[in-house]
Design a protein around this motif. Structure first.
Motif, short mmCIF file in Angstrom:
data_model
loop_
_atom_site.label_atom_id
_atom_site.label_comp_id
_atom_site.label_asym_id
_atom_site.label_seq_id
_atom_site.Cartn_x
_atom_site.Cartn_y
_atom_site.Cartn_z
N ILE A 19 10.11 3.71 27.34
CA ILE A 19 9.03 4.46 26.70
C ILE A 19 7.74 4.29 27.50
N THR A 20 6.97 5.35 27.63
CA THR A 20 5.65 5.26 28.24
C THR A 20 4.63 5.01 27.13
N PHE A 21 3.91 3.92 27.24
CA PHE A 21 2.89 3.58 26.25
C PHE A 21 1.59 4.27 26.61
N ASP A 22 0.94 4.84 25.61
CA ASP A 22 -0.32 5.55 25.80
C ASP A 22 -1.47 4.65 25.36
N TYR A 23 -2.28 4.25 26.30
CA TYR A 23 -3.45 3.41 25.99
C TYR A 23 -4.51 4.20 25.24
N ALA A 24 -4.56 5.50 25.45
CA ALA A 24 -5.46 6.40 24.71
C ALA A 24 -6.91 5.91 24.67
N ASP A 25 -7.42 5.53 25.84
CA ASP A 25 -8.82 5.08 25.95
C ASP A 25 -9.16 3.99 24.95
N GLY A 26 -8.27 3.03 24.79
CA GLY A 26 -8.52 1.90 23.90
C GLY A 26 -8.07 2.11 22.47
N GLU A 27 -7.60 3.28 22.15
CA GLU A 27 -7.13 3.57 20.79
C GLU A 27 -5.62 3.40 20.65
N GLY A 28 -4.92 3.27 21.76
CA GLY A 28 -3.47 3.15 21.74
C GLY A 28 -3.01 1.72 21.96
N VAL A 29 -1.86 1.58 22.58
CA VAL A 29 -1.28 0.27 22.83
C VAL A 29 -1.39 -0.05 24.32
N ASP A 30 -2.01 -1.17 24.63
CA ASP A 30 -2.19 -1.62 26.01
C ASP A 30 -1.01 -2.50 26.38
N PHE A 31 0.10 -1.86 26.75
CA PHE A 31 1.31 -2.61 27.07
C PHE A 31 2.16 -1.82 28.05
N GLU A 32 2.64 -2.52 29.07
CA GLU A 32 3.53 -1.94 30.06
C GLU A 32 4.78 -2.81 30.15
N PRO A 33 5.87 -2.38 29.49
CA PRO A 33 7.10 -3.19 29.57
C PRO A 33 7.72 -3.10 30.96
N TYR A 34 8.36 -4.18 31.37
CA TYR A 34 9.06 -4.21 32.64
C TYR A 34 10.50 -3.74 32.44
N PRO A 35 11.12 -3.20 33.48
CA PRO A 35 12.51 -2.76 33.37
C PRO A 35 13.50 -3.93 33.36
N ALA A 36 13.02 -5.13 33.69
CA ALA A 36 13.86 -6.33 33.72
C ALA A 36 12.97 -7.55 33.52
N PHE A 37 13.57 -8.65 33.11
CA PHE A 37 12.83 -9.90 33.04
C PHE A 37 12.45 -10.34 34.44
N TRP A 38 11.36 -11.08 34.54
CA TRP A 38 11.03 -11.72 35.80
C TRP A 38 12.13 -12.71 36.16
N SER A 39 12.28 -12.97 37.44
CA SER A 39 13.23 -13.99 37.89
C SER A 39 12.73 -15.37 37.47
N ALA A 40 13.60 -16.35 37.56
CA ALA A 40 13.22 -17.73 37.23
C ALA A 40 12.09 -18.20 38.14
N ASP A 41 12.15 -17.86 39.43
CA ASP A 41 11.11 -18.27 40.37
C ASP A 41 9.77 -17.62 40.04
N GLU A 42 9.79 -16.31 39.74
CA GLU A 42 8.55 -15.62 39.38
C GLU A 42 7.94 -16.21 38.11
N THR A 43 8.79 -16.52 37.15
CA THR A 43 8.31 -17.05 35.87
C THR A 43 7.71 -18.44 36.07
N THR A 44 8.35 -19.27 36.87
CA THR A 44 7.82 -20.61 37.16
C THR A 44 6.48 -20.50 37.87
N GLU A 45 6.40 -19.63 38.86
CA GLU A 45 5.13 -19.45 39.58
C GLU A 45 4.02 -19.02 38.62
N TRP A 46 4.34 -18.09 37.74
CA TRP A 46 3.35 -17.59 36.77
C TRP A 46 2.88 -18.69 35.82
N ILE A 47 3.80 -19.42 35.18
CA ILE A 47 3.37 -20.42 34.18
C ILE A 47 2.59 -21.55 34.85
N ARG A 48 2.95 -21.88 36.07
CA ARG A 48 2.19 -22.91 36.80
C ARG A 48 0.78 -22.41 37.12
#
Length: 175
Positions: A19-48
């Motif tokens: 689904i494409t989320f419509d931010y609608a200039d702040g009136e909608g939903v500010d969310f962009e889902p990913y097509p897949a989970f991040w890898s374990a390495d990407e997730t570790t890098e992010w949380i660190r």
């Protein structure tokens, strides 16, 4: 769970990612889902990077989407021996905002259907806004979680009630 099976998006979340989320200039939903989970390495890098704590790994997180500022929506794998869909969904914002969003995937689907995303759910100025139902997301919620119907306000309230110490737990991990 093995690294291959726990990095597969649940079918319901894959449907949301289409689904494409419509931010609608702040009136909608500010969310962009990913097509897949991040890898374990990407997730570790992010949380660190997010916590400044080099001792953490990403094993307790499954990151699946972001808001426009780079804040991340994720499953928090805190319930032992429970499937991914039963794990809470949380948000860690780009400016240090944190919060429990939904108790599980089914609740999260209804939060989205009611026109609320992870950032809006943890932002006190956004969470009390009037519902803005999204027919596409409501159809997904009906398909995957028909018995879990709740308003966004109820989803948020139950998540905060069950995980009141989430923010403190994250702060304790920050360096």
């Amino acid at each position: 769970m093995t690294p291959t099976d726990d990095r597969q998006l649940p079918s319901a979340l894959a449907a949301v990612a289409a689904i494409t989320f419509d931010y609608a200039d702040g009136e909608g939903v500010d969310f962009e889902p990913y097509p897949a989970f991040w890898s374990a390495d990407e997730t570790t890098e992010w949380i660190r990077a997010w916590t400044g704590n080099r001792g953490l790994t990403g094993e307790e997180w499954r990151v699946f989407g972001m808001d426009g500022t780079g804040g991340q929506g994720a499953f928090w794998l805190t319930r032992l021996n429970r499937p991914l869909s039963d794990q809470p969904i949380v948000f860690l914002g780009s400016e240090g905002e944190t919060g429990a969003v939904a108790r599980d995937l089914h609740s999260f689907l209804w939060l989205l259907a009611d026109g609320m995303g992870p950032y809006e759910a943890i932002n006190p100025r956004q969470r009390d806004r009037a519902p803005r139902p999204n027919p596409e997301l409501a159809a997904i919620a009906e398909r995957f979680a028909p018995a879990a119907r709740q308003s966004a306000a109820t989803v948020i309230s139950l998540a905060i009630e069950e995980f009141p110490a989430f923010d403190e737990m994250i702060k304790e991990r920050c360096r």
